[in-house]
Design a protein around this motif. Structure first.
Motif, mmCIF file in Angstrom:
data_model
loop_
_atom_site.group_PDB
_atom_site.id
_atom_site.type_symbol
_atom_site.label_atom_id
_atom_site.label_comp_id
_atom_site.label_asym_id
_atom_site.label_seq_id
_atom_site.Cartn_x
_atom_site.Cartn_y
_atom_site.Cartn_z
ATOM 1 N N ARG A 110 5.056 8.283 24.774
ATOM 2 C CA ARG A 110 4.086 9.377 24.777
ATOM 3 C C ARG A 110 3.675 9.903 23.400
ATOM 4 O O ARG A 110 2.988 10.922 23.316
ATOM 5 N N SER A 160 7.038 15.287 23.280
ATOM 6 C CA SER A 160 5.758 14.905 23.888
ATOM 7 C C SER A 160 5.694 15.322 25.351
ATOM 8 O O SER A 160 4.657 15.815 25.829
ATOM 9 N N GLN A 202 1.433 10.017 19.948
ATOM 10 C CA GLN A 202 -0.022 9.875 19.832
ATOM 11 C C GLN A 202 -0.449 9.028 18.640
ATOM 12 O O GLN A 202 -1.626 8.992 18.294
#
Length: 330
Positions: A225, A192, A227
Motif C-alpha cells: 500500500r 498506509s 504510494q
C-alpha cells in the motif's frame, strides 16, 4: 489547524533526493550541474526533492539552501515543468529554526517540506517520544508548507519512529506523508492502512503518502500500500525506476501475471543498483553520476565527506553496470 496549501499537488510516484554538486577546489555549488540534473529528472518523470541527506543540506548555508531551491524552480519553469512541485529538506536542530527554514524554503519556491528529527541531542531525548512529538507538532503547527516526516535512523543518531508514533503524527492536518529510510515494509503497511482508511479520509481533505527511502523494496512496498518511493539511486537510473513503478502499479491494478513478472525482473535490476549506491555513499554516488551519466554532473562532496576512493569507484561501476546499460536502452 487547516492544512497548508500549494498550487502544485504532490502525487504518488517515484522521487529523487538530488545530490548537490560542488566545484572542485572551491567547493562552491555548481548551479549549472544542479539545474541540468533537475531538468533531466523531470524529463524522466522523477519527482524532485532538494536539500536532503544526498543533497548535503547540513553542509550548506541558509542562503545556499534558498539559492538551490530558487535555481531549481527557475530551471523547471523555463523547461516547461511549471506543474512539478519541489520538496525541500528543512529539518535542523531546533523546532524554531526548522520553522524558519520552512518559511525560507516557501519563499524560495518550494511547495513541500521534509523534516528529519533533531538527532544532535539524541543522547538526551532519543527515547523521549513526548519531546519528539512536541518538536514535530510545533513544526507542523507553524510551517507554511505541508510537511513530510523523514524517518532515517542512520542520519538522526539512531532515532527511529515506530508505526504508532507515525500514525499519531499523521493525524495532524499539516502532515502529508512519511519517508521511511528504515527499510521497514511492515511499518509502512500499518501506516498506509491507517491513512488509506475511509475514516481517515473523512477527517483529512488531503491524501497521505507513505514513501520508502529505498528503491530496492519498491515492488513489495507497493504491494503493501505504499504510494511510491524516494530514492537516491534515481540520480543515476531515473527512467528505470519510473518504469519499475509504472509496471508494478499496472500489474497490481489489473492482476496481470505477465506484468507482475516484468516488474519482478525490473526490481532485480533496481535492487542490485540500489545496494551499490547505498554502499557507495554520497561520494560514490557523485562519482557514478560523473562516470555513468555525464561528466561534471556529480561533482565532489564538501569536506569532511571524502571523494570516492578507488575501491568504491570499482565497486559502484561494477554494481551499476547492468542497470546503467538498461537505463541507456530505454
Amino acid at each position: 489547524m487547516s492544512p497548508s496549501t500549494t498550487a502544485r499537488p504532490f502525487t504518488a510516484g517515484v522521487y529523487c533526493p538530488l545530490i548537490t554538486p560542488f566545484v572542485a577546489q572551491t567547493e562552491a555549488v555548481d548551479y549549472d550541474a544542479l539545474t541540468a540534473q533537475v531538468v533531466r529528472l523531470a524529463r524522466a518523470r522523477m519527482g524532485i526533492v532538494l536539500l536532503g541527506t544526498n543533497g548535503e543540506a547540513s553542509h550548506l548555508s541558509d542562503s545556499e539552501r534558498s539559492a538551490v531551491i530558487r535555481a531549481s524552480r527557475k530551471a523547471l519553469d523555463e523547461s516547461g515543468f511549471t506543474h512539478i512541485p519541489i520538496m525541500a529538506g528543512t529539518g535542523t536542530g531546533s523546532a524554531k529554526e526548522t520553522v524558519r527554514l520552512c518559511v525560507e524554503a516557501r519563499d524560495a519556491g518550494a511547495d513541500y517540506a521534509i523534516v528529519i528529527p533533531p538527532g544532535y541531542f539524541a543522547f538526551a531525548m532519543g527515547r523521549d517520544t513526548a519531546a519528539l512529538k512536541a518538536f514535530f507538532t510545533q513544526v507542523l503547527d507553524a510551517s507554511p508548507l505541508p510537511v513530510m516526516i523523514y524517518n532515517f535512523p542512520g542520519a538522526a543518531s539512531g532515532i527511529d519512529f515506530d508505526s504508532d508514533f507515525l500514525i499519531d503524527l499523521s493525524e495532524h492536518q499539516n502532515c502529508f506523508g512519511a519517508k521511511l529510510t528504515c527499510a521497514s515494509v511492515g511499518k509502512g503497511h500499518r501506516l498506509s492502512a491507517h491513512t488509506l482508511s475511509s475514516a481517515y479520509k473523512e477527517r483529512h481533505p488531503r491524501p497521505f503518502f507513505v514513501m520508502p527511502g529505498y528503491s530496492d523494496i519498491l515492488l513489495p512496498a507497493l504491494v503493501c500500500r505504499a504510494q511510491g518511493c524516494i530514492t537516491g539511486t534515481g540520480n543515476i537510473i531515473p527512467k528505470t525506476i519510473v518504469k519499475l513503478y509504472d509496471t508494478a502499479v499496472s500489474a497490481l491494478a489489473t492482476g496481470n501475471a505477465e506484468q507482475l513478472e516484468a516488474a519482478r525482473k525490473l526490481q532485480d535490476i533496481v535492487a542490485e543498483a540500489d545496494w551499490a549506491v547505498v554502499k557507495a555513499g554520497i561520494g560514490g554516488t557523485k562519482y557514478a553520476m560523473d562516470v555513468c551519466v555525464q561528466a561534471g554532473l556529480g561533482g565532489i562532496p564538501r569536506a569532511p565527506l571524502p571523494p570516492a576512493p578507488s575501491a568504491i569507484q570499482t565497486m559502484v561501476t561494477a554494481g551499476l553496470k547492468r542497470a546503467v546499460a538498461y537505463e541507456n536502452s530505454i
